[in-house]
Write a protein that holds these residues in place. Sequence first.
Motif, PDB file in Angstrom:
ATOM      1  N   LEU A   5       0.856  -1.193   0.000  1.00 60.90           N
ATOM      2  CA  LEU A   5       0.000   0.000   0.000  1.00 60.90           C
ATOM      3  C   LEU A   5       0.886   1.235   0.000  1.00 60.90           C
ATOM      4  O   LEU A   5       1.930   1.252   0.639  1.00 60.90           O
ATOM      5  N   ALA A   6       0.435   2.252  -0.722  1.00 58.73           N
ATOM      6  CA  ALA A   6       1.156   3.529  -0.690  1.00 58.73           C
ATOM      7  C   ALA A   6       0.188   4.583  -0.160  1.00 58.73           C
ATOM      8  O   ALA A   6      -0.090   5.581  -0.804  1.00 58.73           O
ATOM      9  N   ILE A   7      -0.351   4.296   1.033  1.00 51.94           N
ATOM     10  CA  ILE A   7      -1.296   5.226   1.669  1.00 51.94           C
ATOM     11  C   ILE A   7      -0.691   5.681   2.985  1.00 51.94           C
ATOM     12  O   ILE A   7      -0.266   4.869   3.806  1.00 51.94           O
ATOM     13  N   GLU A   8      -0.647   6.987   3.140  1.00 50.95           N
ATOM     14  CA  GLU A   8      -0.091   7.608   4.345  1.00 50.95           C
ATOM     15  C   GLU A   8      -0.797   7.073   5.605  1.00 50.95           C
ATOM     16  O   GLU A   8      -2.017   6.874   5.606  1.00 50.95           O
ATOM     17  N   ASN A   9      -0.023   6.838   6.654  1.00 56.46           N
ATOM     18  CA  ASN A   9      -0.568   6.377   7.947  1.00 56.46           C
ATOM     19  C   ASN A   9      -1.370   5.083   7.838  1.00 56.46           C
ATOM     20  O   ASN A   9      -2.353   4.886   8.550  1.00 56.46           O
ATOM     21  N   ILE A  33      -4.566   9.813  -3.455  1.00 55.38           N
ATOM     22  CA  ILE A  33      -4.700   8.537  -2.738  1.00 55.38           C
ATOM     23  C   ILE A  33      -5.124   7.435  -3.710  1.00 55.38           C
ATOM     24  O   ILE A  33      -4.577   6.338  -3.712  1.00 55.38           O
ATOM     25  N   ASP A  34      -6.094   7.751  -4.560  1.00 54.49           N
ATOM     26  CA  ASP A  34      -6.632   6.779  -5.500  1.00 54.49           C
ATOM     27  C   ASP A  34      -5.556   6.293  -6.476  1.00 54.49           C
ATOM     28  O   ASP A  34      -5.390   5.096  -6.690  1.00 54.49           O
ATOM     29  N   THR A  35      -4.822   7.225  -7.073  1.00 55.51           N
ATOM     30  CA  THR A  35      -3.834   6.832  -8.088  1.00 55.51           C
ATOM     31  C   THR A  35      -2.625   6.145  -7.452  1.00 55.51           C
ATOM     32  O   THR A  35      -2.076   5.215  -8.040  1.00 55.51           O
ATOM     33  N   ASP A  36      -2.218   6.563  -6.269  1.00 49.97           N
ATOM     34  CA  ASP A  36      -1.133   5.851  -5.572  1.00 49.97           C
ATOM     35  C   ASP A  36      -1.554   4.417  -5.260  1.00 49.97           C
ATOM     36  O   ASP A  36      -0.757   3.480  -5.362  1.00 49.97           O
ATOM     37  N   PHE A  37      -2.815   4.236  -4.886  1.00 44.72           N
ATOM     38  CA  PHE A  37      -3.350   2.900  -4.612  1.00 44.72           C
ATOM     39  C   PHE A  37      -3.300   2.035  -5.876  1.00 44.72           C
ATOM     40  O   PHE A  37      -2.883   0.881  -5.842  1.00 44.72           O
TER      41      PHE A  37
END
Length: 195
Positions: A5-9, A33-37
């Motif tokens: 996952l590349a979502i902060e926290n 958030i969507d595109t990093d996911f």
Amino acid sequence: MDYQLAIENAPDAVPGGTGILLLHPSTGETDRIDTDFLKTDTDRFLVISTRTTAREVKQKLDHYDVDEEQAEILDTLSIERGYSRRSTDDVHYVSSPADLEGVLEVTRDFLERTEGKRRISLDSITEMAYYADEGRVRDVVTELLDLLDEHEAVGLFHLSKGVHDEEQVEQFLGPFDAIVDLDRDGNVDSDFDRL
């Protein structure tokens, strides 16, 4: 099978079958958030778009440097807006965001004919609930989460917390494994304790 996952926290990885609910303010900037996911640790992904057309989704993917070769898009708006559209290998259409059976069918087909690490983004539950009965939307969301589990895929589902009252939000939270909460200032809080 685990997915990074590349979502902060949030945890560094989650197991296949995980459904994540992204709560955001109605004016919240969810694209990052969507595109990093979508672009992290992924072989194929499906964007179920109830808020923008396929053309706008492609522009977003391009802007955030997401590999379109891995992408399929389900556009639920173009036909509703009166554009005549034919499906291609990577862009599918249903008549409107209220066509919940159509959304389920395209998602099931995507998961059955693709392999490897698959991700689903549904943007957004709020729009579906605007067009269709909220109880039926909750049922379909649960069915989509069951498909993720069955095929060891992961999903990120958007819900605008400014539009729904607290009780409605709680009802939508129920079946999800994890919550990512984006505030107006772009801060991210998350709860992955349900995993």
